[in-house]
Design an enzyme around this catalytic site. Structure first.
Site, PDB file in Angstrom:
ATOM      1  N   THR A 166       0.817  -1.217   0.000  1.00 56.75           N
ATOM      2  CA  THR A 166       0.000   0.000   0.000  1.00 56.75           C
ATOM      3  C   THR A 166       0.850   1.267   0.000  1.00 56.75           C
ATOM      4  O   THR A 166       2.031   1.251   0.362  1.00 56.75           O
ATOM      5  CB  THR A 166      -0.882   0.050   1.263  1.00 56.75           C
ATOM      6  OG1 THR A 166      -0.022   0.046   2.410  1.00 56.75           O
ATOM      7  CG2 THR A 166      -1.837  -1.119   1.326  1.00 56.75           C
ATOM      8  N   THR A 213       8.154   2.235   4.826  1.00 60.31           N
ATOM      9  CA  THR A 213       9.344   1.390   4.665  1.00 60.31           C
ATOM     10  C   THR A 213      10.391   1.993   3.740  1.00 60.31           C
ATOM     11  O   THR A 213      11.399   1.363   3.466  1.00 60.31           O
ATOM     12  CB  THR A 213       8.989  -0.001   4.105  1.00 60.31           C
ATOM     13  OG1 THR A 213       8.297   0.162   2.862  1.00 60.31           O
ATOM     14  CG2 THR A 213       8.133  -0.778   5.070  1.00 60.31           C
ATOM     15  N   GLY A 231       5.897   2.675  11.137  1.00 61.88           N
ATOM     16  CA  GLY A 231       4.792   2.556  12.092  1.00 61.88           C
ATOM     17  C   GLY A 231       5.104   2.985  13.510  1.00 61.88           C
ATOM     18  O   GLY A 231       4.240   2.889  14.383  1.00 61.88           O
ATOM     19  N   GLY A 266       3.636   7.160  13.991  1.00 63.73           N
ATOM     20  CA  GLY A 266       2.261   7.548  13.714  1.00 63.73           C
ATOM     21  C   GLY A 266       1.737   6.715  12.560  1.00 63.73           C
ATOM     22  O   GLY A 266       2.426   5.817  12.071  1.00 63.73           O
ATOM     23  N   TYR A 325      20.099  -8.133  -4.527  1.00 61.51           N
ATOM     24  CA  TYR A 325      18.962  -8.864  -3.976  1.00 61.51           C
ATOM     25  C   TYR A 325      19.318 -10.347  -3.975  1.00 61.51           C
ATOM     26  O   TYR A 325      19.606 -10.912  -5.019  1.00 61.51           O
ATOM     27  CB  TYR A 325      17.753  -8.589  -4.875  1.00 61.51           C
ATOM     28  CG  TYR A 325      16.421  -8.920  -4.272  1.00 61.51           C
ATOM     29  CD1 TYR A 325      15.744  -7.990  -3.490  1.00 61.51           C
ATOM     30  CD2 TYR A 325      15.830 -10.156  -4.496  1.00 61.51           C
ATOM     31  CE1 TYR A 325      14.505  -8.286  -2.942  1.00 61.51           C
ATOM     32  CE2 TYR A 325      14.590 -10.450  -3.944  1.00 61.51           C
ATOM     33  CZ  TYR A 325      13.938  -9.521  -3.170  1.00 61.51           C
ATOM     34  OH  TYR A 325      12.705  -9.803  -2.626  1.00 61.51           O
TER      35      TYR A 325
END
Lengths: 611, 611
Positions: free
Chosen positions: B262, B269, B322, B325, B530
Site C-alpha cells: 500500500t 518502509t 509505524g 504515527g 537482492y
C-alpha cells in the site's frame, strides 16, 4: 563515517592518513587531496562578496563594475543608471548617497573568563576571538534588514565569542563546554543566508558562541571509483570546486552563493543548485552527514548508495538550520567533469509562452543542466547591464535589435529570455541543443546565441553585488523565492507583482517599485520562481522596516497564490512566523517536541524555525 | 492537504466533493475518481498472494503454476523439480511433505469490553473485529520465520482487535481511544513486509489494536495539469495502477510487492520500485504526507514541487515503519502512460562483465526504466522455470541453446542475463535500445530478445509464490537485500555466498544451500543486490531458527563487505539488533529521544527499529 568515540562505528574511518597501517577495504583507490585554503580573508565584512569586486559610480558619473573576477568586471555600464531611473520612475542623483556608518557600535562581549578559558584551553587562544568586527559579521547574514542595520543603527545582539574548531572532536568539546558554562551555540558557515538565520535573539541571556567552521574545510577523500567524496562542513563552494577539478571531478552543486557558501550550510538550508536538472539538489547529492549534537556525534558507519534503515541522520539534518546540531562533514556524490559544456539562449514573445515551453521541455524529460526564464523587466535589466559597445559591436548590437524587434516582431516591453546550460558528452549535448531549439520554435522562440546564455548565467554571480551598490543610493532591494505547481505559476508571478505595486502605492512611496522574476528551477510538478524587489527610499521614514512590511505582504500573496514558503532559502527567523500557515498545529508541536528531545538544554539556541 | 482540525491549514482542502461551493483555485482541473475496490478478499491468509495462484505438484508428479494471473500460470514446469534436486544436491520426494498446520491456535483477544465499546461507538461494530484468523494475519508479515510459524507452532502474540478506520478523523479518534484505554496501535497496510514489522512484542502488556487501513484506499484526486495525485494510505498498488490507468496515468512505483502493498506501507518502509531509474524511488515520488500522530494530525497546507521549509513531516515519516504515527494519505507524482514500452535482455559471459556493463551504462546516465542482472544460478533457475515447449518451440529452444553455448561460446555454468524495460516516447525508446545494446556488445554481451526480458520482469510476480510451495517440501527460503558501492559489489556477492556455504557446511545441513543474487537497482555510487537463499531442512531440528542464524550471518557478512543494512526492505524488528553497527550511539539515542518526544505514551508501540 569516522570516529564516534566508542569504536563500534568504525567501518569507514576516514581521517587516518598515516598510511602506517594497511588501508581498509573501503579506502582502496581513494584520493586524499591537499588541504584547501581557508576562506574569508578576501571577503568583505560590510557588503556582499570579494573585497575587490562591486559596483561604483566613476568620475564620469557612470556605473562601473569594479575588479576583474567576473565577465562584467572592469566594464563601464553606461545604460545602467538611466535605466534604473526609468525603472524606478525617479531621478537618481549620484551625489545623493546614503552614507554607510559601518562599522556600527558593537555590543560588548558578555563571555565570562571561565567560558573563554575553557574554550582556549581546548582550541588554543588563536581560535577563540572576541574581535568586534568579527563578532558582528558572525551575527548576521545577507537579508536586506541585516545589511541595512550594520550600515546604519547596528545590531542589538551579536555573538560574544567566535571559535574556530579544527575537528569533529573540537566541535564536540565546544558543545560540552557550552553545556558546562551555560552558553549557546550558533554554527557559522559562509554567512550568506537570507533568512535571519544568524541573527542573535535579543532576549538570549546566555553567552552566544559563534562556531565558525572555516578551519574544517578539507576535502577528506575522493573516491573516484564510486564517485563520491567526503567533505568537511566548513569547505567553501569555490574551494571544493577547485579541489575536485584538480582530480577531474565536479560537485554539480551550484547555488547562486556557491563562491562563498559551505557544505554544512547547504545541508542545513536544504539548498538547491542551478544545475540540479543534471546533478540534483542537495538532498539528491547527499549520501551521509555527520553532526555534533547535544547527545554526541551523530554518524553512520558505512554509507550505501540508497538505503532503508528507518529514521536516519541525513533526513533529520537536512533543513535543520543550525537548530539540532552542527554539521561537521558529509559524503556527497561527485561527477566527472563533463566533456562538453555549451551555453544557449532563446527569446520568447512573452512570459506565458516561455513558461509553456519550459513545461513541455520538462514533460519530455529533456532538460539541460540549467534552464531559466527571465521576465521582461529582468530581460531589460540584463540589457541595461551591458558594457558599452565599441567598434563593430555597436553596429552588431543595433542590427540584432533591429532583427529582433522589427523583423521578428518581438515587443521590447513583452519579450522574455531563456538561458540554457548544456553539459555532458559532446554528442549528447549537441543532440539536446538541437531538440531544445526545435521545441522552442514551436513556442515562437528564437535562438539568441550562446554568448547571451553564458552572459545570463554568469551574471548571477556578478549581479549579487548590486544590492549593496543600490543601497548606497537609497535603493533597498532583496530577492525571495518560492515554488509553485505549473498551472499556478504565471498567475502567482502576476499576483505578487500586483500586490507589491499596491503595497507601494498604498504607502505613497517614491517613484515605482522594481519587481521582477525568473523561473530558475523546473520540476515534474512545478517550478521555482525567484523574485527581485527594490524601491527608492529617499525621504521614507524607517525605510528598512517599510521594505520588510512589503516583503511580508509579498510572501502572504505567494502563499495565497499556491506557492510554498520557500524553495531553497529556508525559514530561519525571517519566515518562522508563517509556519502556522503551512503546517498543522500537530506538525509544529512535533517540531518543538523533537527539538526539546534532541537538544534539551537548547544549546543550539539559534531559535530558527520558531523552535 | 486537507482538514487538520483548526481551520488554519486549509489552503488545499481535498475531500470536499460537494461542488456546492465554488472550487478553490487549487482544485481547478482536478479529477475525482470513483472509489476503488477494497482489497484482501481474494488474498490468501496463510501463504503469499492471491488465493487462486501458486505452485503445486500435479498428478504427473510435475510442478504446475496454478491459476491464470501470471504469464507462468497454467503451465506445467517439467524441469523445475529435477533442477531443484540438482541445485540443492538432494532428491526431493513429492510425497514427503511438510504438513502445514495452519491455522494454528491463536492467542485469545485481550481487549476489554470498554476498549471495544469505545472503538465500536466510533467506527461501527462492522469495523471492529476480533476474528482469530484476521487477528493472526494482522500479526505478521512474510518473513520466513513468520510464515513458518503460522503453519507450525503459531504466534505467541497477535493483535487483540482489528479496526478499520474510514477517514483521517477515524484514525485520530482511534489514537485518542487507545490513549484513554491504555492500548497500543500497529498500522496494517498490505502485510507484505519481510522485517517482522507487524510481529507483536510478546511482552506488550497492553491490548494491541491493529489499525487496518484497507478502507482508506481512495485515489482522492488526480491533478493532470501538475501531474500529481492524492492517494489514501490503504490504497493497494494494483488498484492505484488501475485507477490511474483509467485516466491515462501511471504511478511509476513498482516494488516487487506492488500487487498487494500500500501507499502507506511504501512511505513507512522507504520503498523502492523496479522502474526507479525513470520515475524515482518513493522519496522522489512523494511530495507530501499526512499522518495521525500522538500529537494529532501532522499535515501541510499546500505542497510545493520542492521546498526548503526546515524539518518537515515528509522526512520524519519516510522509513518510520509505524513507530511514529499512522500515515493516512499522500500526495505523489504521477506520469502519463508512456507511449512505448519495450522489454529486452542481454546475455553476458559472467557476472563481472555484466556488472561492468551496468556501471558504464550508469555513468553514461542512459538507464532504461528497469535494468537488472541475474547471476548464473538465477539465470539457470529461470531456465528451469520455463514451461514445457511444444511443437516448433522445442526446435527453436534447442537451436537457441546451440547458438548461445556452442557458436557464441557462453558457458552454461558462468553466463548471466540482464533484463531491460524501456519506457518513454517511441523514438526515445528505440534510440535508448540501440545505445544499450551497442554498449552491451563492448562487454561481449549478446542481445537475447524482448521475450526473455518480458519473461524475466514478469517472473518477479509469479515467483513470489514459490517460497510457500517450497516450504511444503521442507525447503525454507527467504530473500534479503543490500546496497553497496560499485567497487565492492562483486566481492560482496561472492563473500555472502561463500559465508552461507560455510555456515551451511558447519552445521552439516542436508545437501547444499541455494544462494543466488541479482543486481536490481543502479545508482551513481553503487547498486542494490537482492539475494535468494534456501536450503532443504528435512531432518533438521529447529529448521526455522537455523535458517535465521544463517541469514543473520549473511547480514553480518554484508556489513563486513561494505553493504548497507537494507536497501528497501527496512529494519523492523528483524534487523534492529544491527543498528548499533551502522549508527553511532548518539544517533541511536536521537532515535529514542525523538520517539519518546513525539509518542510519549508509546501508542505506536510496534517497537520497530529498536525504539
Amino acid at each position: 563515517m569516522g570516529a564516534t568515540g566508542d569504536g563500534r562505528v568504525d567501518r569507514m574511518a576516514s581521517t587516518d592518513r598515516s598510511g602506517t597501517t594497511a588501508r581498509r577495504a573501503e579506502e582502496l583507490g581513494r584520493i586524499f587531496p591537499d588541504p584547501l585554503p581557508v576562506a574569508a580573508d578576501d571577503e568583505s565584512l560590510d557588503v556582499w562578496g570579494f573585497r575587490d569586486s562591486g559596483f561604483a559610480i566613476n568620475a564620469r558619473g557612470r556605473v562601473e563594475a569594479v575588479g576583474n573576477r567576473y565577465a562584467i568586471s572592469g566594464h563601464e555600464l553606461p545604460s545602467l543608471l538611466p535605466w534604473m531611473e526609468e525603472a524606478l520612475a525617479l531621478p537618481i542623483d549620484p551625489a545623493e548617497r546614503q552614507v554607510s556608518h559601518y562599522p556600527p557600535a558593537v555590543p560588548p562581549s558578555r563571555a565570562d573568563a571561565a567560558l573563554r578559558g575553557a574554550l582556549e584551553a581546548r582550541l588554543g587562544a588563536a581560535h577563540v576571538d572576541d574581535d568586534d568586527l568579527l563578532r558582528l559579521r558572525r551575527g548576521h547574514g545577507h537579508t536586506q534588514e541585516e545589511m541595512y542595520a550594520i550600515k546604519q543603527e547596528g545590531l542589538p545582539r551579536v555573538p560574544d565569542l567566535v571559535v574556530a574548531p579544527g575537528s569533529t572532536e573540537d566541535v564536540a568539546a565546544v558543545v560540552d563546554i557550552a553545556r558546562t558554562h551555560g552558553a549557546c551555540l550558533i554554527p557559522y558557515g559562509g554567512g550568506t543566508n537570507v533568512t535571519d538565520a544568524l541573527r542573535c535573539p535579543e532576549d538570549e541571556a546566555r553567552p552566544i558562541v559563534s562556531v565558525d567552521m572555516r578551519r574544517m574545510n578539507a576535502v577528506e577523500w575522493i573516491d573516484p571509483d564510486n564517485q563520491m567524496a567526503c567533505i568537511q562542513a566548513g569547505a567553501v563552494g569555490r574551494h571544493i570546486a577547485a579541489c575536485l577539478a584538480a582530480h577531474g571531478f565536479i560537485l554539480g552543486h551550484e547555488p547562486d552563493s556557491v563562491e562563498f557558501s559551505t557544505m554544512g550550510g547547504w545541508i542545513a538550508t536544504h539548498a538547491s543548485g542551478m544545475k540540479k536538472n543534471r546533478y540534483g539538489n542537495i538532498e539528491e547529492l547527499l549520501l551521509d552527514v555527520e553532526a555534533v549534537t547535544a547527545h554526541g556525534v551523530v554518524a553512520r558507519s558505512a554509507v550505501g548508495p540508497r538505503e532503508s534503515v528507518g529514521s536516519e541522520p541525513k533526513r533529520w539534518l537536512l533543513g535543520s538550520e543550525g537548530t539540532l546540531g552542527i554539521v561537521t562533514r558529509a559524503v556527497v556524490k561527485i561527477f566527472p567533469k563533463p566533456p562538453s559544456q555549451r551555453y544557449g539562449s532563446v527569446l520568447f514573445h512573452d512570459f506565458e509562452s516561455g513558461v509553456a515551453f519550459l513545461e513541455e521541455l520538462t514533460r519530455r524529460g529533456d532538460l539541460a543542466a540549467s534552464v531559466r526564464l527571465v521576465d521582461n523587466l529582468q530581460f531589460r535589466f540584463g540589457q541595461a547591464l551591458k558594457p558599452a559597445s565599441r567598434g563593430w559591436r555597436v553596429a552588431k548590437s543595433r542590427v540584432e535589435r533591429f532583427v529582433v524587434t522589427r523583423l521578428k516582431g518581438f515587443d521590447p516591453e513583452q519579450m522574455t529570455a531563456c538561458t540554457l546550460v548544456f553539459e555532458g558528452a559532446e554528442d549528447a549535448v549537441r543532440d539536446q541543443e538541437r531538440r531544445t531549439y526545435a521545441l522552442a520554435k514551436r513556442y515562437r522562440g528564437m535562438a539568441a546565441g550562446s554568448e547571451n546564455g553564458k552572459r545570463g548565467y554568469e551574471l548571477t554571480f556578478g549581479i549579487a553585488y548590486i544590492r549593496d551598490f543600490a543601497m548606497n543610493h537609497h535603493i533597498l532591494g532583496e530577492s525571495f523565492e518560492t515554488s509553485v505547481p505549473w498551472n499556478r505559476a504565471v498567475a502567482l508571478c502576476e499576483n505578487v507583482k500586483q500586490r507589491i505595486w499596491q503595497e507601494h502605492e498604498k504607502r505613497q512611496l517614491p517613484g515605482q517599485p522594481f519587481v521582477t522574476c525568473r523561473v530558475t528551477q523546473l520540476y515534474d510538478t512545478g517550478v521555482c520562481i525567484y523574485f527581485y524587489f527594490a524601491f527608492h527610499t529617499l525621504g521614507v521614514a524607517r525605510p528598512s522596516e517599510v521594505f520588510s512590511e512589503i516583503e511580508h505582504a509579498a510572501r502572504d500573496e505567494i502563499l495565497r497564490s499556491g506557492g510554498s514558503l520557500s524553495h531553497h532559502h529556508g525559514v530561519g527567523k525571517l519566515r518562522a512566523k508563517f509556519l502556522p500557515e503551512i503546517m498543522s498545529p500537530a506538525a509544529l508541536e512535533w517540531k518543538r517536541a523533537t527539538k526539546r528531545a534532541v537538544d534539551p538544554d537548547n544549546l543550539f539556541g539559534a531559535a530558527n524555525q520558531g523552535t
